[in-house]
Design an enzyme around this catalytic site. Sequence first.
Site, PDB file in Angstrom:
ATOM      1  N   HIS A  75     -27.994  39.543  43.983  1.00  0.00           N
ATOM      2  CA  HIS A  75     -27.146  38.726  44.856  1.00  0.00           C
ATOM      3  C   HIS A  75     -25.782  39.390  45.062  1.00  0.00           C
ATOM      4  O   HIS A  75     -25.278  39.457  46.187  1.00  0.00           O
ATOM      5  CB  HIS A  75     -26.989  37.327  44.250  1.00  0.00           C
ATOM      6  CG  HIS A  75     -26.235  36.374  45.107  1.00  0.00           C
ATOM      7  ND1 HIS A  75     -24.937  36.020  44.851  1.00  0.00           N
ATOM      8  CD2 HIS A  75     -26.603  35.696  46.227  1.00  0.00           C
ATOM      9  CE1 HIS A  75     -24.534  35.159  45.772  1.00  0.00           C
ATOM     10  NE2 HIS A  75     -25.526  34.942  46.619  1.00  0.00           N
ATOM     11  N   ASP A 121     -28.151  34.233  49.666  1.00  0.00           N
ATOM     12  CA  ASP A 121     -28.122  33.016  48.852  1.00  0.00           C
ATOM     13  C   ASP A 121     -29.523  32.444  48.664  1.00  0.00           C
ATOM     14  O   ASP A 121     -29.885  31.997  47.571  1.00  0.00           O
ATOM     15  CB  ASP A 121     -27.200  31.975  49.487  1.00  0.00           C
ATOM     16  CG  ASP A 121     -25.728  32.348  49.402  1.00  0.00           C
ATOM     17  OD1 ASP A 121     -25.394  33.351  48.735  1.00  0.00           O
ATOM     18  OD2 ASP A 121     -24.909  31.629  50.006  1.00  0.00           O
TER      19      ASP A 121
END
Length: 147
Positions: A75, A121
């Site tokens: 991420h 996300d």
Amino acid sequence: MYPAHLLVLSAVCVSLLGAANIPPHPLNLINFMEMIRYTIPCEKTWGEYTNYGCYCGAGGSGRPIDALDRCCYVHDNCYGDAANIRDCNPKTQSYSYKLTKRTIICYGAAGTCARVVCDCDRTAALCFGDSEYIEGHKNIDTARFCQ
């Protein structure tokens, strides 16, 4: 108007002025938290995923210590890539998405900042849901374990 009413009105105005100086959470963070809550086991809260391992939370260094920490590592790198898109700030970028049938759908044109950040996300939230949470990896000594 009675003096007591003026006093109450003044107190309300002062309270509102003070609240105006509190910075809001970026919409992106709220979206990401909602995605995480949608994918993780019910007994966990999204907050338990901050300060986990070497990469879940602010910053990161070393090698991820497990699969969940690897989700955060990926991420972080995804946000790094998104930041290379012109005028893109992944931490404040808003985006459109839908939570449905145990998955997450991101909207918007492929390659745009909003879509790339949403996909970052989405991928992380789904990864969290698929990864084991190890209690002993929360609040670890990063100076010792993350070199």
